[in-house]
Motif scaffolding. Structure first.
Motif, PDB file in Angstrom:
ATOM      1  N   LYS A   1       1.221   9.381   6.245  1.00 27.90           N
ATOM      2  CA  LYS A   1       0.692   9.770   4.700  1.00 27.90           C
ATOM      3  C   LYS A   1       1.562  11.003   4.241  1.00 27.90           C
ATOM      4  O   LYS A   1       2.128  11.600   5.141  1.00 27.90           O
ATOM      5  CB  LYS A   1      -0.680  10.131   4.497  1.00 27.90           C
ATOM      6  CG  LYS A   1      -1.765   8.971   4.849  1.00 27.90           C
ATOM      7  CD  LYS A   1      -3.148   9.462   4.931  1.00 27.90           C
ATOM      8  CE  LYS A   1      -4.283   8.452   5.068  1.00 27.90           C
ATOM      9  NZ  LYS A   1      -5.574   8.810   4.914  1.00 27.90           N
TER      10      LYS A   1
ATOM     11  N   ASP B   1       0.827  -1.078   0.004  1.00 28.21           N
ATOM     12  CA  ASP B   1       0.194   0.026   0.012  1.00 28.21           C
ATOM     13  C   ASP B   1       0.665   1.104  -0.015  1.00 28.21           C
ATOM     14  O   ASP B   1       1.694   1.580   0.909  1.00 28.21           O
ATOM     15  CB  ASP B   1      -0.937  -0.098   1.369  1.00 28.21           C
ATOM     16  CG  ASP B   1      -1.853   1.264   1.439  1.00 28.21           C
ATOM     17  OD1 ASP B   1      -1.906   2.161   0.472  1.00 28.21           O
ATOM     18  OD2 ASP B   1      -2.501   1.563   2.453  1.00 28.21           O
ATOM     19  N   THR B   2       0.894   2.181  -1.008  1.00 29.09           N
ATOM     20  CA  THR B   2       1.413   3.341  -0.983  1.00 29.09           C
ATOM     21  C   THR B   2       0.921   4.543  -0.682  1.00 29.09           C
ATOM     22  O   THR B   2       1.379   5.585  -0.989  1.00 29.09           O
ATOM     23  CB  THR B   2       2.144   3.334  -2.608  1.00 29.09           C
ATOM     24  OG1 THR B   2       1.021   3.558  -3.273  1.00 29.09           O
ATOM     25  CG2 THR B   2       3.086   2.199  -2.907  1.00 29.09           C
ATOM     26  N   SER B   3      -0.238   4.529  -0.229  1.00 23.68           N
ATOM     27  CA  SER B   3      -0.836   5.582   0.374  1.00 23.68           C
ATOM     28  C   SER B   3      -0.316   5.950   1.656  1.00 23.68           C
ATOM     29  O   SER B   3      -0.625   7.158   2.109  1.00 23.68           O
ATOM     30  CB  SER B   3      -2.505   5.238   0.556  1.00 23.68           C
ATOM     31  OG  SER B   3      -2.612   4.257   1.610  1.00 23.68           O
ATOM     32  N   ARG B   4       0.435   5.362   2.258  1.00 19.68           N
ATOM     33  CA  ARG B   4       1.103   5.639   3.602  1.00 19.68           C
ATOM     34  C   ARG B   4       2.286   4.817   3.554  1.00 19.68           C
ATOM     35  O   ARG B   4       2.468   3.815   3.258  1.00 19.68           O
ATOM     36  CB  ARG B   4       0.066   5.411   4.728  1.00 19.68           C
ATOM     37  CG  ARG B   4      -0.199   4.050   4.872  1.00 19.68           C
ATOM     38  CD  ARG B   4      -1.656   4.032   5.845  1.00 19.68           C
ATOM     39  NE  ARG B   4      -2.678   4.411   5.128  1.00 19.68           N
ATOM     40  CZ  ARG B   4      -3.593   5.099   6.074  1.00 19.68           C
ATOM     41  NH1 ARG B   4      -3.529   5.197   7.441  1.00 19.68           N
ATOM     42  NH2 ARG B   4      -4.803   5.436   5.468  1.00 19.68           N
TER      43      ARG B   4
END
Length: 614
Positions: free
Chosen positions: A585, A533-536
């Motif tokens: 984030k 997950d690259t949102s955070r």
């Protein structure tokens, strides 16, 4: 017979049988009544059909002639009880000044044998007027020089007066050879051991006894295994002490052990005196084929009481099987199959033979055993274990000193939530943990929770690397170390053998490493960090940050627990810096720890991207 009694008999006033009994109860003689105890006949009143008795509990008591003849037992004038009512001051003086003589008088009055409880009833309060226990302790010291009096080591055995017509050693040999039961033989051996110095040449004089014991055990071993084991153990111990060589063809202890059924053997170990357990287990390498004896010893660890545990461990250690013991204990801790006695032994041996398993797994095993016992209700079987765990001032601190933080957090939360201990004890345990690991003080905060998933996330590469390192420890380093120990042991004089000491210290290090690696691998979960997950910020991400004070930009990769590489700016997700950033984030700030005097720095997350394996 007394002339007056004859007249009464002729007149039909009393029977000839009663007259015969009454003739032994003349005035001044002593007697005994089953209810009123000891007494002394003070006078006859034959015309009045009565005699007068002065009992110790009541004086001037009249009894009809017929009733007296039926219920009174006359005592010989030389009997100690007779003298107690006719010449008490002399006996009191004898007890005070010559305790051996008063004991000998009691023995002669009771057929040359008396139990200690009966002796106390006879003397205490009347003949011995001081504190009886103190008097008896002093009397026993004096009796040691009186070889014709045998004082038993147990109160259930009788004290015996030996005949002085022959040597005491000859009497002891005659007694033990005349015994036709195993228990009698054991008692006879105990008497010989106690007075072994009465034998001029015990190594040769005892040869018939050694053969007699072997013959009796051969006949009884299948039906009386407990007594047979104890008898051969006592025989061999005596033979060793007197430097005697056992005749050829005698039944040996290893033979008896080999023939016995394993379950029956384990059940009867608890009847063996503590001082003989070492001899019992040192017979195992002789009794069983090579390799099989180790398996038998390990089986006993879970079947026997705590008395045998340290002896088994010592025998395994003496035969360079400590690595086998360590493996067995590690598996047993993991599978929660250790007995309470074994857990207590490991607590005591945490700096010795139990060091390799004294870790967080062991702590959880202890708590598991305590909680299982608590939930079962009824009498507590683990009270000693609870005391060993909670009351020892250093045990918990030593256990957690090198523990992984997450494991420690879980153990601390478990302690705080268990119903096994009261609130005060739980807080005391937490105090010991915090003293050893000050950074864990936040565990006391009720809002702090342990991570639900206690698995370690690692890369496949680091997982294989860890497995290879463990294989090298188990298959290469430990066998090599074992050979070093054997070579050093063969040099002798272990107290001054520096090579032996060094090899043993290295053995402890290797066993701790093996335990640590196995524990880590059990919790490890391999991954290739795909689909992160690259949102955070998270595991398997690359994060670009800006130092808010210097405005310098840096890039870090957050990977598995064993992937840290500072030179490449790769940090393990369990590191403090990674923990501070995980979950942030882009645009959010984080406080990272530093080695500077300020202790931390503020950074801003600029960008998060997926880690791609090169």
């Amino acid at each position: 017979m007394n002339s007056e009694l004859q007249k009464l008999t002729l007149a039909g006033k009393i029977t000839p049988t009663d007259a015969e009994k009454l003739s032994k109860l003349e005035p001044g003689s002593a007697c005994k009544h089953k209810s009123w105890g000891l007494g002394r006949v003070s006078e006859w009143d034959l015309l009045g059909d009565r005699i007068i008795i002065d009992f110790e509990t009541k004086t001037g008591h009249p009894m009809k002639l017929g009733f007296a003849a039926e219920t009174l037992t006359p005592l010989d004038a030389t009997h100690i009880l007779s003298r107690r009512v006719t010449d008490l001051p002399t006996l009191q003086k004898m007890a005070k000044e010559k305790p051996t003589e008063i004991v000998e008088l009691a023995l002669r009055s009771n057929g040359n044998a008396i139990f200690l409880d009966d002796l106390e009833k006879m003397l205490n309060g009347k003949i011995v007027t001081t504190d009886y226990k103190k008097w008896w302790d002093a009397a026993k010291k004096e009796l040691k020089t009186a070889r014709h009096i045998v004082v038993p080591t147990k109160r259930v055995d009788a004290m015996v007066l030996r005949s002085q017509d022959s040597k005491p050693s000859e009497q002891m040999l005659k007694t033990i050879l005349g015994c036709r039961d195993l228990k009698g033989k054991i008692q006879g051996l105990a008497a010989i051991v106690k007075d072994i110095d009465l034998f001029e040449d015990p190594a040769n004089e005892l040869q018939p006894v050694f053969k007699d014991i072997s013959d009796m055990v051969k006949k009884s071993r299948h039906l009386q295994l407990k007594e047979s084991l104890n008898l051969l153990l006592h025989r061999d111990e005596l033979a060793t002490n007197v430097k005697a060589t056992l005749p050829e063809g005698l039944l040996s202890l290893p033979e008896l052990i080999r023939e016995a059924k394993p379950q029956a053997l384990a059940e009867n170990v608890n009847t063996i005196p503590v001082g003989l357990l070492g001899r019992f287990y040192r017979s195992f390498p002789i009794a069983f084929p090579e390799g099989a004896w180790v398996k038998e010893c390990l089986a006993h660890l879970t079947r026997t009481s705590g008395r045998a545990v340290s002896e088994i461990a010592s025998v395994l250690d003496e035969n360079d099987q400590l690595d086998v013991l360590a493996d067995f204990l590690r598996k047993s801790v993991r599978n929660r199959t250790l007995s309470t006695e074994l857990l207590i032994w490991i607590c005591k041996e945490r700096k010795g033979l139990g060091e390799s398993v004294f870790d967080m797994d062991f702590g959880n095993a202890v708590l598991g055993a305590l909680e299982d016992d608590h939930q079962a209700g009824g009498p507590k079987k683990t009270a000693r274990l609870a005391d060993a765990f909670a009351d020892d001032k250093t045990l918990v601190g030593e256990m957690v000193a090198d523990a992984d933080e997450e494991e420690l957090r879980n153990l601390a939360k478990r302690i705080m939530g268990t119903l096994v201990f009261d609130e005060l004890t739980r807080r005391s345990l937490m105090g010991k943990i915090i003293k050893a690991r000050p950074e864990m003080e936040k565990i006391m905060d009720e809002k702090t929770t342990a991570r639900q998933d206690d698995s370690l996330i690692v890369s496949w590469e680091s997982l294989e690397r860890k497995k290879t390192e463990l294989d090298d420890i188990v298959a290469v380093q430990i066998p090599a170390n074992k050979q070093e120990i054997q070579i050093a042991r063969a040099e002798g004089d272990l107290r001054e053998n520096g090579g032996y000491k060094s090899a043993r210290e290295h053995q402890a290090v290797l066993q701790r490493l093996q335990s640590k690696y196995e524990r880590e691998l059990r919790h490890a979960r391999g991954t290739d960090f795909a689909d992160s997950d690259t949102s955070r910020v998270g595991i398997g991400t690359i994060v670009e940050i800006e130092d808010l004070a210097t405005h310098t930009k840096e890039t870090y990769t957050v990977l598995g627990a064993w992937d840290s590489d500072p030179d490449k700016n790769i940090m393990a997700y369990l590191s403090e810096s990674a923990k501070a950033m995980i979950g942030k984030k882009p645009g959010e700030e984080a406080t990272l720890p530093t080695d500077t005097t300020e202790g931390s720095r503020k950074v801003k997350v600029l960008k998060v991207s997926a880690y791609v394996k090169a």
